[in-house]
Design a protein around this motif. Structure first.
Motif, PDB file in Angstrom:
ATOM      1  N   PHE A  55       0.900  -1.121  -0.054  1.00 23.28           N
ATOM      2  CA  PHE A  55      -0.006   0.140  -0.068  1.00 23.28           C
ATOM      3  C   PHE A  55       0.754   1.431   0.069  1.00 23.28           C
ATOM      4  N   GLY A  56       2.118   1.244   0.488  1.00 24.62           N
ATOM      5  CA  GLY A  56       3.067   2.427   0.573  1.00 24.62           C
ATOM      6  C   GLY A  56       3.385   2.571  -0.756  1.00 24.62           C
ATOM      7  N   ILE A  57       3.658   1.795  -1.635  1.00 24.47           N
ATOM      8  CA  ILE A  57       4.370   1.698  -3.020  1.00 24.47           C
ATOM      9  C   ILE A  57       3.062   2.545  -3.711  1.00 24.47           C
ATOM     10  N   TYR A  58       1.791   1.723  -3.736  1.00 22.06           N
ATOM     11  CA  TYR A  58       0.807   2.316  -4.298  1.00 22.06           C
ATOM     12  C   TYR A  58       0.275   3.846  -3.921  1.00 22.06           C
ATOM     13  N   LEU A  59       0.503   4.130  -2.778  1.00 22.59           N
ATOM     14  CA  LEU A  59       0.254   5.395  -2.523  1.00 22.59           C
ATOM     15  C   LEU A  59       1.378   6.277  -2.920  1.00 22.59           C
ATOM     16  N   VAL A  60       2.528   6.084  -3.070  1.00 20.98           N
ATOM     17  CA  VAL A  60       3.462   6.857  -3.432  1.00 20.98           C
ATOM     18  C   VAL A  60       3.225   7.044  -5.065  1.00 20.98           C
ATOM     19  N   VAL A  61       2.881   6.136  -5.887  1.00 19.70           N
ATOM     20  CA  VAL A  61       2.797   6.206  -7.224  1.00 19.70           C
ATOM     21  C   VAL A  61       1.645   6.963  -7.461  1.00 19.70           C
ATOM     22  N   VAL A  62       0.379   6.783  -6.559  1.00 16.27           N
ATOM     23  CA  VAL A  62      -0.903   7.824  -6.912  1.00 16.27           C
ATOM     24  C   VAL A  62      -0.264   9.181  -6.503  1.00 16.27           C
ATOM     25  N   VAL A  63       0.404   9.237  -5.397  1.00 16.33           N
ATOM     26  CA  VAL A  63       0.715  10.723  -5.126  1.00 16.33           C
ATOM     27  C   VAL A  63       1.630  11.309  -6.342  1.00 16.33           C
ATOM     28  N   GLU A  64       2.517  10.382  -7.123  1.00 16.10           N
ATOM     29  CA  GLU A  64       3.183  10.850  -8.152  1.00 16.10           C
ATOM     30  C   GLU A  64       2.073  11.287  -9.217  1.00 16.10           C
ATOM     31  N   MET A  65       1.229  10.638  -9.319  1.00 16.84           N
ATOM     32  CA  MET A  65       0.022  11.140 -10.455  1.00 16.84           C
ATOM     33  C   MET A  65      -0.137  12.568  -9.951  1.00 16.84           C
ATOM     34  N   SER A  66      -0.586  12.902  -8.633  1.00 17.88           N
ATOM     35  CA  SER A  66      -1.215  14.127  -8.465  1.00 17.88           C
ATOM     36  C   SER A  66       0.041  15.107  -8.505  1.00 17.88           C
ATOM     37  N   GLN A  67       1.337  14.912  -8.698  1.00 20.47           N
ATOM     38  CA  GLN A  67       2.349  16.033  -8.953  1.00 20.47           C
ATOM     39  C   GLN A  67       2.316  16.568 -10.553  1.00 20.47           C
ATOM     40  N   ILE A  68       1.476  15.990 -11.215  1.00 23.31           N
ATOM     41  CA  ILE A  68       1.454  16.417 -12.649  1.00 23.31           C
ATOM     42  C   ILE A  68      -0.273  16.864 -12.650  1.00 23.31           C
ATOM     43  N   THR A  69      -0.811  17.039 -11.700  1.00 22.09           N
ATOM     44  CA  THR A  69      -2.150  17.574 -11.984  1.00 22.09           C
ATOM     45  C   THR A  69      -2.489  18.973 -11.413  1.00 22.09           C
ATOM     46  N   PRO A  70      -3.048  19.774 -12.154  1.00 19.23           N
ATOM     47  CA  PRO A  70      -3.223  21.182 -11.501  1.00 19.23           C
ATOM     48  C   PRO A  70      -4.611  21.242 -10.524  1.00 19.23           C
ATOM     49  N   PRO A  71      -4.610  22.198  -9.598  1.00 18.74           N
ATOM     50  CA  PRO A  71      -3.609  23.436  -9.643  1.00 18.74           C
ATOM     51  C   PRO A  71      -2.504  23.209  -8.780  1.00 18.74           C
ATOM     52  N   VAL A  72      -2.175  22.206  -8.110  1.00 20.11           N
ATOM     53  CA  VAL A  72      -0.991  22.414  -7.148  1.00 20.11           C
ATOM     54  C   VAL A  72      -0.116  21.131  -7.289  1.00 20.11           C
ATOM     55  N   GLY A  73      -0.206  20.946  -8.653  1.00 13.26           N
ATOM     56  CA  GLY A  73       1.116  20.085  -9.113  1.00 13.26           C
ATOM     57  C   GLY A  73       2.368  20.581  -9.015  1.00 13.26           C
ATOM     58  N   PHE A  74       3.089  20.111  -7.963  1.00 12.97           N
ATOM     59  CA  PHE A  74       4.585  20.806  -7.749  1.00 12.97           C
ATOM     60  C   PHE A  74       5.280  20.705  -8.872  1.00 12.97           C
ATOM     61  N   ASN A  75       5.398  19.464  -9.614  1.00  9.49           N
ATOM     62  CA  ASN A  75       6.328  19.318 -10.866  1.00  9.49           C
ATOM     63  C   ASN A  75       5.850  20.232 -11.886  1.00  9.49           C
ATOM     64  N   LEU A  76       4.726  20.558 -12.087  1.00  7.45           N
ATOM     65  CA  LEU A  76       4.129  21.587 -12.929  1.00  7.45           C
ATOM     66  C   LEU A  76       4.747  22.948 -12.611  1.00  7.45           C
ATOM     67  N   PHE A  77       4.738  23.420 -11.497  1.00  5.48           N
ATOM     68  CA  PHE A  77       5.483  24.619 -11.222  1.00  5.48           C
ATOM     69  C   PHE A  77       6.752  24.575 -11.649  1.00  5.48           C
ATOM     70  N   VAL A  78       7.725  23.605 -11.103  1.00  3.57           N
ATOM     71  CA  VAL A  78       8.931  23.528 -11.347  1.00  3.57           C
ATOM     72  C   VAL A  78       9.166  23.678 -12.947  1.00  3.57           C
ATOM     73  N   ILE A  79       8.385  23.011 -13.839  1.00  2.06           N
ATOM     74  CA  ILE A  79       8.608  22.956 -15.384  1.00  2.06           C
ATOM     75  C   ILE A  79       7.990  24.353 -15.793  1.00  2.06           C
ATOM     76  N   GLN A  80       7.144  25.153 -15.189  1.00  5.08           N
ATOM     77  CA  GLN A  80       6.821  26.179 -15.442  1.00  5.08           C
ATOM     78  C   GLN A  80       8.131  27.391 -15.272  1.00  5.08           C
ATOM     79  N   SER A  81       8.692  27.202 -14.507  1.00  6.27           N
ATOM     80  CA  SER A  81       9.570  28.111 -14.103  1.00  6.27           C
ATOM     81  C   SER A  81      10.836  27.908 -14.857  1.00  6.27           C
TER      82      SER A  81
END
Length: 441
Positions: free
Chosen positions: A371-397
């Motif tokens: 479940f820990g690995i599953y949770l991290v993969v799902v959290v990875e998905m949220s890193q590239i979803t707006p409005p607060v996808g942190f990877n999106l902000f990094v690439i925007q910069s």
């Protein structure tokens, strides 16, 4: 006061504070204090002191600042440039050519960083200008970086896995080992997607206008072998870290200290370590570590407060009455975590939810390591979803592109990560096989 009403009030307070821009850690403490006042006769001050001290005084968390410091050292000492030079000659003949440097460069740097944002920023600063100069397809250039940059959360040493292990009392070493195969699976899925897309476009470069390999992309076999020397320090560092944990030579905490020593040794031998970069790495690692530990301590207080109110127990009973199958439960949780990740960073998602969700998950016999690995993969998905996808902000910069445009470029990789989650649900051994082998030693 009824538990349902308390839960509603706490939810409103939490989202109001987050919407107002209050720090996540402060918001958690405020919600916990509200919960104690409304739903428990126990003194909030006593619980606050004991839980924050208990959460901070943890041997397992000692590895967190070490891994962050190691990543900061490497981030500031041009290791990524050597990695690019070592990978490019070997990936130039694949359909998609240098786009694969984005993918595998992120994968390798993730194994020595542990941070998604650091991985994305480091590789992006180096690859995006080169890909643009060679006229590669912008959509694939940015999309591969956005998707692959999230691997810093999964491929060990992963900061978020340390947080999950500390929050749920799971073995960090087993979590690290469990993240290896899913990480490789995602790398292969991303690589396959680029190959297919590049083949469909009938080019060897994922959109390169000139389909001929340019002079600076032609390498003899001798030059390819020579380029491998640039990867040796990285291989040495990764091997030292993962090998020491896998074979039981060092605990994750000890391996983190070894990683710092090895990274200092490597950068010193390469001649890139300076007094300024050394001080900057310490200050950045201290700042990041304090932020994460403050959030963890605040989440521990919130967990205790929730226990006093009885909300987790009632929620677990309610979900239990629904009699959801494990598959349906995971489907619901996937949607829940992705939506939550649209508004919070990955670490906050983990510390906010695990104390409530994990008992429910264990009640349907889902392995907490899996479940820990599953949770991290799902959290990875949220890193590239707006409005607060942190990877999106990094690439925007890095690109000055609109964040929704970047999210659109990253969407195929979001779907690939969702496919990986499905594969993990069908074949749990993807995450569990290596930890089980670890038990045999």
């Amino acid at each position: 006061m009824e538990i349902g009403l308390i839960a509603l009030i706490l939810t409103i307070v939490l989202f109001a504070l987050l919407a107002a821009g209050v720090w996540v850690s402060i918001a958690l403490i405020c919600v916990a204090l509200t919960a104690m006042v409304l739903g428990s006769p126990v003194s909030p001050g006593d619980v606050l002191v004991t839980t924050i001290w208990g959460a901070s005084n943890s041997y397992e968390l000692a590895s967190l600042p070490m891994f962050i410091w190691m990543g900061e050292i490497l981030f500031r000492n041009k290791l990524s440039e050597a990695m690019f030079a070592g990978l490019a000659p070997w990936l130039g003949r694949l359909p998609g050519r240098l786009l694969h440097v984005n993918i595998w460069g992120c994968g390798i740097f993730a194994a020595v960083s542990g941070s998604s944002s650091a991985t994305t920023a480091t590789i992006g600063k180096m690859t995006l200008p080169e890909l643009a100069k060679r006229n590669y397809d912008e959509k694939l250039s940015i999309g591969t970086l956005a998707g692959s940059g999230t691997l810093g959360l999964l491929i060990p040493p992963s900061i978020i896995l340390i947080v999950y292990g500390a929050a749920t009392d799971q073995s960090i070493a087993r979590l690290f080992i469990a993240g290896i195969v899913p990480g490789l699976l995602l790398l292969l899925l991303f690589t396959s997607y680029v190959i297919v897309q590049s083949t469909i476009k009938k080019t060897k470069s994922g959109g390169l206008v000139n389909t001929k390999i340019t002079a600076d992309e032609q390498y003899t076999f001798k030059e390819k072998v020579a380029a491998l020397n640039k990867l040796l320090p990285i291989v040495f560092l990764i091997g030292g870290l993962i090998g020491s944990i896998y074979f039981g030579i060092a605990s994750p905490t000890e391996a983190a200290a070894v990683g710092v020593i090895l990274s200092l040794f490597i950068t010193k031998m390469k001649g890139t370590l300076s007094t300024q970069s050394f001080i900057e790495s310490i200050m950045a690692a201290t700042s990041t570590s304090c932020m994460i530990i403050f959030i963890l301590a605040s989440a521990a207080f919130l967990t205790s407060a929730m226990g006093f109110t009885g909300i987790p127990r009632e929620l677990a009973n309610w979900i239990g009455q629904l009699q959801l199958s494990p598959v349906l439960l995971l489907a619901v949780l996937t949607v829940f975590f992705v939506i939550l990740g649209c508004f919070l960073d990955g670490i906050s998602v983990v510390v906010l939810t695990t104390s409530i969700i994990l008992p429910i998950v264990e009640s349907v016999d889902i392995n907490p390591i899996w479940f820990g690995i599953y949770l991290v993969v799902v959290v990875e998905m949220s890193q590239i979803t707006p409005p607060v996808g942190f990877n999106l902000f990094v690439i925007q910069s890095l690109t000055d592109k609109n964040i929704l445009t970047i999210a659109g470029y990253a969407f195929p990789f979001f779907l690939l990560m969702l496919f990986a989650v499905v594969l993990m649900c069908i074949f749990p051994q993807i995450a569990l096989w290596l930890p089980e082998q670890m038990n045999n030693y």
